[in-house]
Design a protein around this motif. Structure first.
Motif, PDB file in Angstrom:
ATOM      1  N   GLU A 146       0.818  -1.218   0.000  1.00  0.00           N
ATOM      2  CA  GLU A 146       0.000   0.000   0.000  1.00  0.00           C
ATOM      3  C   GLU A 146       0.850   1.265   0.000  1.00  0.00           C
ATOM      4  OE1 GLU A 146      -3.715   1.961   2.500  1.00  0.00           O
ATOM      5  OE2 GLU A 146      -2.965  -0.018   3.034  1.00  0.00           O
ATOM      6  N   GLU A 147       2.078   1.170   0.451  1.00  0.00           N
ATOM      7  CA  GLU A 147       2.972   2.329   0.523  1.00  0.00           C
ATOM      8  C   GLU A 147       3.773   2.537  -0.759  1.00  0.00           C
ATOM      9  OE1 GLU A 147       3.134  -0.212   2.904  1.00  0.00           O
ATOM     10  OE2 GLU A 147       1.631   0.845   4.094  1.00  0.00           O
ATOM     11  N   ALA A 148       3.663   1.660  -1.718  1.00  0.00           N
ATOM     12  CA  ALA A 148       4.505   1.681  -2.918  1.00  0.00           C
ATOM     13  C   ALA A 148       4.126   2.792  -3.885  1.00  0.00           C
ATOM     14  CB  ALA A 148       4.424   0.336  -3.628  1.00  0.00           C
ATOM     15  N   SER A 149       5.119   3.173  -4.668  1.00  0.00           N
ATOM     16  CA  SER A 149       4.956   4.104  -5.780  1.00  0.00           C
ATOM     17  C   SER A 149       5.679   3.524  -6.985  1.00  0.00           C
ATOM     18  CB  SER A 149       5.555   5.471  -5.456  1.00  0.00           C
ATOM     19  OG  SER A 149       4.822   6.117  -4.458  1.00  0.00           O
ATOM     20  N   LEU A 150       5.280   3.959  -8.167  1.00  0.00           N
ATOM     21  CA  LEU A 150       5.918   3.516  -9.400  1.00  0.00           C
ATOM     22  C   LEU A 150       6.403   4.701 -10.208  1.00  0.00           C
ATOM     23  CD1 LEU A 150       3.444   0.774 -10.702  1.00  0.00           C
ATOM     24  CD2 LEU A 150       5.699   0.412  -9.675  1.00  0.00           C
ATOM     25  N   ASP A 151       7.466   4.467 -10.953  1.00  0.00           N
ATOM     26  CA  ASP A 151       7.971   5.427 -11.924  1.00  0.00           C
ATOM     27  C   ASP A 151       8.639   4.632 -13.041  1.00  0.00           C
ATOM     28  OD1 ASP A 151      10.479   4.637 -10.958  1.00  0.00           O
ATOM     29  OD2 ASP A 151      10.721   6.446  -9.748  1.00  0.00           O
ATOM     30  N   ALA A 152       9.278   5.315 -13.977  1.00  0.00           N
ATOM     31  CA  ALA A 152       9.877   4.651 -15.132  1.00  0.00           C
ATOM     32  C   ALA A 152      10.985   3.687 -14.739  1.00  0.00           C
ATOM     33  CB  ALA A 152      10.409   5.694 -16.116  1.00  0.00           C
ATOM     34  N   SER A 153      11.608   3.904 -13.603  1.00  0.00           N
ATOM     35  CA  SER A 153      12.675   3.014 -13.151  1.00  0.00           C
ATOM     36  C   SER A 153      12.127   1.782 -12.428  1.00  0.00           C
ATOM     37  CB  SER A 153      13.624   3.789 -12.232  1.00  0.00           C
ATOM     38  OG  SER A 153      14.583   2.940 -11.693  1.00  0.00           O
ATOM     39  N   SER A 154      11.134   1.970 -11.588  1.00  0.00           N
ATOM     40  CA  SER A 154      10.639   0.867 -10.760  1.00  0.00           C
ATOM     41  C   SER A 154       9.615  -0.032 -11.463  1.00  0.00           C
ATOM     42  CB  SER A 154      10.040   1.401  -9.456  1.00  0.00           C
ATOM     43  OG  SER A 154       8.950   2.266  -9.720  1.00  0.00           O
ATOM     44  N   LEU A 155       8.825   0.499 -12.363  1.00  0.00           N
ATOM     45  CA  LEU A 155       7.776  -0.297 -13.013  1.00  0.00           C
ATOM     46  C   LEU A 155       8.317  -1.533 -13.744  1.00  0.00           C
ATOM     47  CD1 LEU A 155       4.765  -0.678 -13.718  1.00  0.00           C
ATOM     48  CD2 LEU A 155       5.151   0.797 -15.683  1.00  0.00           C
ATOM     49  N   PRO A 156       9.368  -1.420 -14.558  1.00  0.00           N
ATOM     50  CA  PRO A 156       9.851  -2.616 -15.248  1.00  0.00           C
ATOM     51  C   PRO A 156      10.445  -3.671 -14.310  1.00  0.00           C
ATOM     52  CG  PRO A 156      10.773  -0.634 -16.243  1.00  0.00           C
ATOM     53  CD  PRO A 156      10.068  -0.222 -14.992  1.00  0.00           C
ATOM     54  N   LYS A 157      10.738  -3.306 -13.088  1.00  0.00           N
ATOM     55  CA  LYS A 157      11.325  -4.239 -12.121  1.00  0.00           C
ATOM     56  C   LYS A 157      10.276  -5.073 -11.386  1.00  0.00           C
ATOM     57  CE  LYS A 157      15.296  -1.252 -11.450  1.00  0.00           C
ATOM     58  NZ  LYS A 157      15.927  -0.271 -10.577  1.00  0.00           N
ATOM     59  N   VAL A 158       9.000  -4.740 -11.554  1.00  0.00           N
ATOM     60  CA  VAL A 158       7.943  -5.524 -10.913  1.00  0.00           C
ATOM     61  C   VAL A 158       7.914  -6.892 -11.592  1.00  0.00           C
ATOM     62  CG1 VAL A 158       5.461  -5.720 -10.479  1.00  0.00           C
ATOM     63  CG2 VAL A 158       6.584  -3.483 -10.319  1.00  0.00           C
ATOM     64  N   LEU A 159       8.137  -7.924 -10.807  1.00  0.00           N
ATOM     65  CA  LEU A 159       8.164  -9.280 -11.348  1.00  0.00           C
ATOM     66  C   LEU A 159       6.750  -9.854 -11.338  1.00  0.00           C
ATOM     67  CD1 LEU A 159       9.873 -11.556 -12.479  1.00  0.00           C
ATOM     68  CD2 LEU A 159      10.232 -12.341 -10.138  1.00  0.00           C
ATOM     69  N   MET A 160       6.211 -10.054 -12.515  1.00  0.00           N
ATOM     70  CA  MET A 160       4.861 -10.573 -12.655  1.00  0.00           C
ATOM     71  C   MET A 160       4.879 -12.095 -12.499  1.00  0.00           C
ATOM     72  SD  MET A 160       3.163  -7.796 -13.117  1.00  0.00           S
ATOM     73  CE  MET A 160       1.567  -8.192 -13.810  1.00  0.00           C
ATOM     74  N   PRO A 161       3.851 -12.661 -11.853  1.00  0.00           N
ATOM     75  CA  PRO A 161       3.815 -14.106 -11.607  1.00  0.00           C
ATOM     76  C   PRO A 161       3.894 -14.970 -12.865  1.00  0.00           C
ATOM     77  CG  PRO A 161       2.166 -13.009 -10.283  1.00  0.00           C
ATOM     78  CD  PRO A 161       2.736 -11.978 -11.216  1.00  0.00           C
TER      79      PRO A 161
END
Length: 179
Positions: A146-161
């Motif tokens: 719930e505390e997370a934020s996304l930007d151009a750097s962090s979004l591609p690092k989200v590992l999808m199941p």
């Protein structure tokens, strides 16, 4: 038939003002600005993502206002497809293909929201709003806190199941996904 259609097309508002693009006098010249307006793809590696930032909390507010009417309050689906849930269902007789169960890249979510949502006003969200809605949908799928934020750097690092759930096209003339 062609002369009739051409005369109708030329009688439309703005048709006379358009600069002819070719020998037939149809269309208008494509400028770099026109191309830039449509060149908004976001690739799996993050190339093409705009500057901006959005939080799960901001996304919850936007989702309630712009998305819940179609996708349900928690992304469970309503008039439109479910966005959340479905984990572990892909190999069952009734798979639920959602952002969290099926999609291989988080950048695909951003790209789709940016291009096509909300349904009644596509491409109307700012980059910050698109990051926020994407963050909230990923949160609904248990992929962000719930505390997370996304930007151009962090979004591609989200590992999808389901990142490993797709295969590469074996044809030698087709580049691998993300390139």
């Amino acid at each position: 038939m062609v002369p009739i259609l051409l005369s109708i097309a030329l009688s439309l508002p703005g048709a006379a003002a358009a600069e002819p693009a070719g020998a037939l006098g149809l269309g208008r010249r494509v400028t770099p600005e026109v191309i830039a307006a449509w060149d908004i793809d976001a690739r799996p590696d993050g190339e093409g993502l705009p500057q901006g930032r959005g939080s799960v909390r901001d996304g919850a507010v936007l989702f309630a206002a712009r998305c819940a009417g179609c996708h349900g309050g928690r992304g469970e689906g309503a008039a439109a497809e479910a966005l959340a849930g479905g984990r572990g269902s892909l190999a069952t007789a009734k798979p639920l293909r959602t952002v969290g169960s099926f999609w291989p890249y988080a950048t695909t979510l951003f790209d789709y929201v940016r291009r096509a949502m909300p349904f009644d006003a596509p491409q109307s969200l700012t980059p910050d709003e698109t990051y926020a809605v994407s963050a909230y949908v990923l949160h609904l799928n248990g992929l962000l806190t719930e505390e997370a934020s996304l930007d151009a750097s962090s979004l591609p690092k989200v590992l999808m199941p389901n990142r490993g759930g797709f295969t590469t096209d074996p044809r030698p003339d087709v580049p691998p996904a993300g390139r």
